[in-house]
Write an enzyme that holds these catalytic residues in place. Structure first.
Site, PDB file in Angstrom:
ATOM      1  N   THR A 200       0.810  -1.227   0.000  1.00 21.13           N
ATOM      2  CA  THR A 200       0.000   0.000   0.000  1.00 21.13           C
ATOM      3  C   THR A 200       0.840   1.272   0.000  1.00 21.13           C
ATOM      4  O   THR A 200       0.278   2.374  -0.062  1.00 21.13           O
ATOM      5  CB  THR A 200      -0.921   0.039   1.235  1.00 21.13           C
ATOM      6  OG1 THR A 200      -0.101   0.035   2.411  1.00 21.13           O
ATOM      7  CG2 THR A 200      -1.870  -1.145   1.261  1.00 21.13           C
ATOM      8  N   LYS A 201       2.165   1.142   0.064  1.00 19.38           N
ATOM      9  CA  LYS A 201       3.009   2.317   0.252  1.00 19.38           C
ATOM     10  C   LYS A 201       3.255   3.058  -1.068  1.00 19.38           C
ATOM     11  O   LYS A 201       2.925   2.581  -2.149  1.00 19.38           O
ATOM     12  CB  LYS A 201       4.337   1.905   0.888  1.00 19.38           C
ATOM     13  CG  LYS A 201       4.182   1.354   2.307  1.00 19.38           C
ATOM     14  CD  LYS A 201       3.520   2.356   3.233  1.00 19.38           C
ATOM     15  CE  LYS A 201       3.565   1.951   4.694  1.00 19.38           C
ATOM     16  NZ  LYS A 201       2.682   0.827   5.021  1.00 19.38           N
TER      17      LYS A 201
END
Length: 389
Positions: free
Chosen positions: A187-188
């Site tokens: 998700t980064k």
């Protein structure tokens, strides 16, 4: 049954995957070198250059990065590390895994970063380091943290899981503290599926982290088996299996050249949200501080529970019914059973973090989002607010 505002579910945190990433992984697969090898070395060098430091050590998670940073610095049983409870559990767990004790300092309500005015009161004779978290990509007040750290001869180990692009007063996050830990989770802002990195200018610390990350050996696999000939290794201390793979590194390398454009898209979405939500019973994210770059990893709202007739979880469920995925960043660690029981915390011990915990809500902010996706999020939030007002 009423029809949702979207036909398909919008997954929270879904990454942007293009042919660039697919081709990068395919090239590694064809090379035959899938473990820690030349791509990891290239990723480390490229990331170090991006941050502006001497060393970047690639590992398999930010959790591993935090753990090894503290071990390499000699932090262990009987020591204390100051951090903020408004964070993912990995921050505190990494401290605990060294045998040290996390000492929490409450959050600032506006920035949701550690309240720097409270740090000095938390220092004891056992304190060895301050571990600030750059929440959502917003740089902490590093001047204040540095002043306290220098006064008491403490290390600064930064949790920059959200802050790859962040800049504080002209300095990249990652080039300020003694060690800084980054995340490349799926998700980064840059993802390697799973992965992390430690940046530092300390030669000895860098060497220790590299060895700790691969069983405590003096030579990694690429050094032993490359075309330069076989080299024996020695085990210096019992390390861990925390190394990054070339497959992961190839994903990171493929995205680094596009980091500015990816940030620009998230800024565009962020500002569109701000305009759309300005008159709703919501507190919007604080504006970035002057002379800083906010990495815009999370777009977090704080619900005005005095003006809404619902809880945060009911608000999230209503958005789910509209096919909008959301996240919570975070439930303060002192409210979780393990930390509450082990360290005997009460909710009132960190009232600001507790207050944020019951009303925070994160909306989708991926560069993968189309304009239509963003419009559907806005429409759903407005509809839910109207329903609960």
């Amino acid at each position: 049954m009423k029809k949702a505002r979207r036909d398909t579910f919008l997954v929270y945190g879904s990454p942007l995957v293009t042919s660039v990433e697919v081709d990068a992984v395919s090239d590694v697969m064809r090379s035959g070198w899938l473990g820690t090898g030349p791509k990891v070395l290239e990723f480390e060098k490229t990331f170090a250059a991006y941050i502006g430091v001497k060393h970047a050590i690639a590992l398999n998670s930010c959790t591993a990065s935090l753990h090894l940073s503290m071990l390499a610095a000699g932090i262990g049983p009987g020591d204390e590390v100051i951090t903020c409870p408004l964070t993912f559990c990995a921050t505190a767990n990494a401290i605990i895994h060294t045998g040290a004790t996390p000492v929490f300092v409450d959050a600032d309500f506006s920035s949701q970063n550690i309240d720097v005015t409270r740090i000095e009161k938390a220092i004891s004779s056992r304190t060895k380091a301050i571990l600030p978290i750059h929440f959502a990509g917003r740089p902490c007040n590093m001047d204040a943290i540095i002043n306290v750290a220098q006064k008491y001869n403490l290390l600064i180990i930064e949790d920059a899981a959200h802050a790859i692009e962040s800049i504080y007063k002209g300095k990249k996050i990652g080039s300020i503290g003694d060690m800084t830990c980054f995340s490349f989770y799926i998700t980064k802002n840059i993802y390697t599926a799973e992965g992390g990195m430690v940046t530092t200018n300390d030669d000895e610390i860098a060497s220790k982290i590299k060895m700790y990350g691969l069983h405590g050996m003096t030579k990694d696999a690429w050094s032993r088996y490359s075309d330069k000939g076989y080299k024996h290794y020695q085990v210096i201390f019992p390390g861990f299996k925390y190394n990054m793979t070339d497959i992961s590194a190839a994903l990171g390398l493929s995205q680094l050249p596009h980091i500015d454009s990816l940030l620009s898209r998230r800024i565009e979405i962020w500002e569109t949200y701000n305009v759309a939500f300005a008159d709703l019973p919501l507190q919007l994210p604080a504006l970035p501080e002057e002379n800083t770059t906010h990495a815009r990893h999370l777009y977090t709202l704080l619900l005005d529970l005095k003006r809404l007739t619902c809880t945060r979880d009911e608000f999230m469920e209503a958005l789910y019914q509209e096919n909008i995925g959301t996240g919570v960043h975070y439930i303060s660690l002192h409210l979780h059973p393990y930390y509450k029981d082990r360290f005997h915390f009460q909710t009132a011990d960190f009232p600001v973090a507790a207050r944020i915990s019951e009303r925070t809500l994160s909306l989708p902010l991926s560069p993968k989002l189309s304009d239509e996706d963003v419009a559907s999020v806005i429409s759903a939030v407005k509809y839910v607010c109207a329903n609960f007002s």
